[in-house]
Scaffold this active site. Structure first.
Site, short mmCIF file in Angstrom:
data_model
loop_
_atom_site.label_atom_id
_atom_site.label_comp_id
_atom_site.label_asym_id
_atom_site.label_seq_id
_atom_site.Cartn_x
_atom_site.Cartn_y
_atom_site.Cartn_z
N LEU A 10 0.82 -1.22 0.00
CA LEU A 10 0.00 0.00 0.00
C LEU A 10 0.85 1.26 0.00
O LEU A 10 0.32 2.37 0.00
CB LEU A 10 -0.92 0.02 1.23
CG LEU A 10 -1.96 -1.10 1.29
CD1 LEU A 10 -2.68 -1.06 2.64
CD2 LEU A 10 -2.97 -0.97 0.17
N GLY A 11 2.15 1.12 -0.01
CA GLY A 11 3.03 2.28 0.04
C GLY A 11 3.19 2.96 -1.31
O GLY A 11 2.51 2.62 -2.28
N GLN A 12 4.12 3.94 -1.35
CA GLN A 12 4.26 4.76 -2.56
C GLN A 12 4.66 3.90 -3.77
O GLN A 12 4.07 4.03 -4.84
CB GLN A 12 5.30 5.86 -2.33
CG GLN A 12 5.32 6.90 -3.44
CD GLN A 12 6.58 7.75 -3.46
OE1 GLN A 12 7.54 7.49 -2.74
NE2 GLN A 12 6.60 8.76 -4.31
N ASP A 34 0.24 -5.97 3.31
CA ASP A 34 0.59 -4.76 4.07
C ASP A 34 0.11 -4.95 5.50
O ASP A 34 -0.64 -5.89 5.79
CB ASP A 34 -0.03 -3.50 3.43
CG ASP A 34 0.80 -2.25 3.71
OD1 ASP A 34 1.34 -1.65 2.76
OD2 ASP A 34 0.91 -1.86 4.90
N TYR A 142 18.11 5.78 8.53
CA TYR A 142 17.61 5.24 7.26
C TYR A 142 18.79 4.72 6.43
O TYR A 142 18.77 3.60 5.92
CB TYR A 142 16.87 6.35 6.52
CG TYR A 142 16.27 5.98 5.20
CD1 TYR A 142 15.19 5.12 5.12
CD2 TYR A 142 16.77 6.53 4.02
CE1 TYR A 142 14.62 4.81 3.90
CE2 TYR A 142 16.19 6.24 2.80
CZ TYR A 142 15.12 5.38 2.74
OH TYR A 142 14.55 5.08 1.54
N LYS A 146 19.91 1.02 5.11
CA LYS A 146 20.06 0.75 3.67
C LYS A 146 21.42 0.13 3.34
O LYS A 146 21.50 -0.83 2.57
CB LYS A 146 19.81 2.02 2.85
CG LYS A 146 18.36 2.48 2.84
CD LYS A 146 17.44 1.41 2.24
CE LYS A 146 15.99 1.84 2.22
NZ LYS A 146 15.08 0.74 1.84
N1 SER Z 1 12.79 9.22 -1.03
C1 SER Z 1 13.54 8.66 0.03
C2 SER Z 1 13.57 9.53 1.22
O1 SER Z 1 13.59 10.72 1.05
C3 SER Z 1 14.96 8.42 -0.43
O2 SER Z 1 15.19 7.09 -0.45
O3 SER Z 1 13.58 9.05 2.30
#
Ligand code: SER
Length: 321
Positions: A10-12, A34, A142, A146
């Protein structure tokens, strides 16, 4: 890819990828999952949908077995700005979910995709023509998740032979579903505000360049990468991909071609500005081009024309009405 399970559907990215995969591989062959199940969603109503919290390894395994899955597309994760506000939760969700997904892929020998990001780079990374293999050392949670994900993907490939594949996505611009708290979200918001108010106040400062891509190119490239012969993929976790390197004033200028009086102003958010400044301006995508034929179709002008058209079709009112 014959039976595909998607997390974070359901995400972007998931909301558009699910629809495309159902078209290409057959509705009955795509299992969208989801953590929530809204009643008014195309993803929920137009095909197979299951509730899945990606930190629940047992439930994940049960779904993979029940549907005889052969491909796992793992999208569930917190984006950069939200992850910075809730770093412990970001680690638990982004890494816990990823480890569960990789483990189930190892156990059932699944083909595996998960996105990395330009967020996997950091302040010591070369800012321009950022090489495929370079210093990473991100300074956000984040980014930490990653880079860890890229390394784990390589580890599962080398150690266990799991066919892991990934790309470092730039900011993704789309009209179907809003991004959930990223640093690059200004490049989405600006189009909504252009239509509603003919003006936008950017939380990212003037002259701040970041890589971006329009969602149709992102969806297309996931399929292209997943269908590429495994032996061609040298930098499999994860390829630099981008369609444009832009700053807020560039998007404003592209909108002004359609709405000459559109006004851009700035009210910079120090947190997201800091994140943006730790990321590259423009990454080198030649490895993706050479190894599996990456070739995006939308530049800024074409993306702007389509975004404004699609948002008008969705009923986002034009300022002149
Ligand atoms: N669009 C993402 C963010 O801004 C980049 O991976 O977190």
């Amino acid at each position: 890819m014959k039976k595909i399970l998607i997390t974070g559907a359901l995400g972007q990215i998931g909301s558009e990828l699910t629809t495309k995969l159902r078209e290409v591989y057959g509705t009955e062959n795509v299992i969208a999952t989801d953590i929530r199940q809204p009643e008014d969603s195309k993803v929920v109503n137009d095909g197979i949908f299951e509730i899945l919290d990606v930190t629940d390894a047992e439930r994940m395994k049960e779904l993979v077995e029940t549907y005889a899955i052969d491909t796992f597309i793992h999208l569930a994760a917190l984006l950069s700005a939200v992850a910075e506000a809730k770093p412990q939760l970001a680690w638990t969700l982004n890494m816990g979910g990823l480890v569960n997904a990789l483990e189930v892929s190892r156990e059932f020998n699944l083909k595996f995709f998960t996105p990395s990001s330009i967020g996997a780079f950091g302040p010591q990374t070369p800012k321009n023509q950022t090489p495929q293999v370079t210093i990473q050392r991100p300074t956000t949670m984040y980014g930490v998740t990653k880079v860890s994900g890229e390394l784990l993907g390589d580890y599962y490939y080398q150690k266990f032979g799991v066919d892991t594949r990934s790309v470092r996505f730039p900011g993704l611009v789309s009209y179907e579903t809003l991004p959930g708290g990223g640093t690059t979200d200004y490049a989405v918001d600006i189009y909504y505000e252009a239509l509603k108010n003919n003006a936008y106040t950017s939380f990212i400062g003037e002259g701040t360049y970041m890589d971006m891509m329009y969602m149709p190119d992102a969806v297309e490239l996931i399929i292209q990468l997943m269908e590429a012969p495994s032996e061609q993929l040298i930098n499999r976790n994860a390829y630099n991909v981008s369609a444009m390197s832009i700053a807020p004033e560039d998007v404003a200028a592209a909108i002004q071609k359609h709405q000459p009086d559109f006004k851009l102003s700035y009210d910079v958010d120090p947190v997201r500005q800091g994140i943006a400044e730790s990321w590259p301006n423009a990454i080198d995508t030649s490895a993706a081009q050479e190894e599996w034929g990456f070739s995006p179709q939308y530049d800024l002008a074409r993306m702007t024309e389509d975004m404004l058209k699609q948002l008008k079709n969705k009923g986002i009112l034009s300022y002149s009405h």
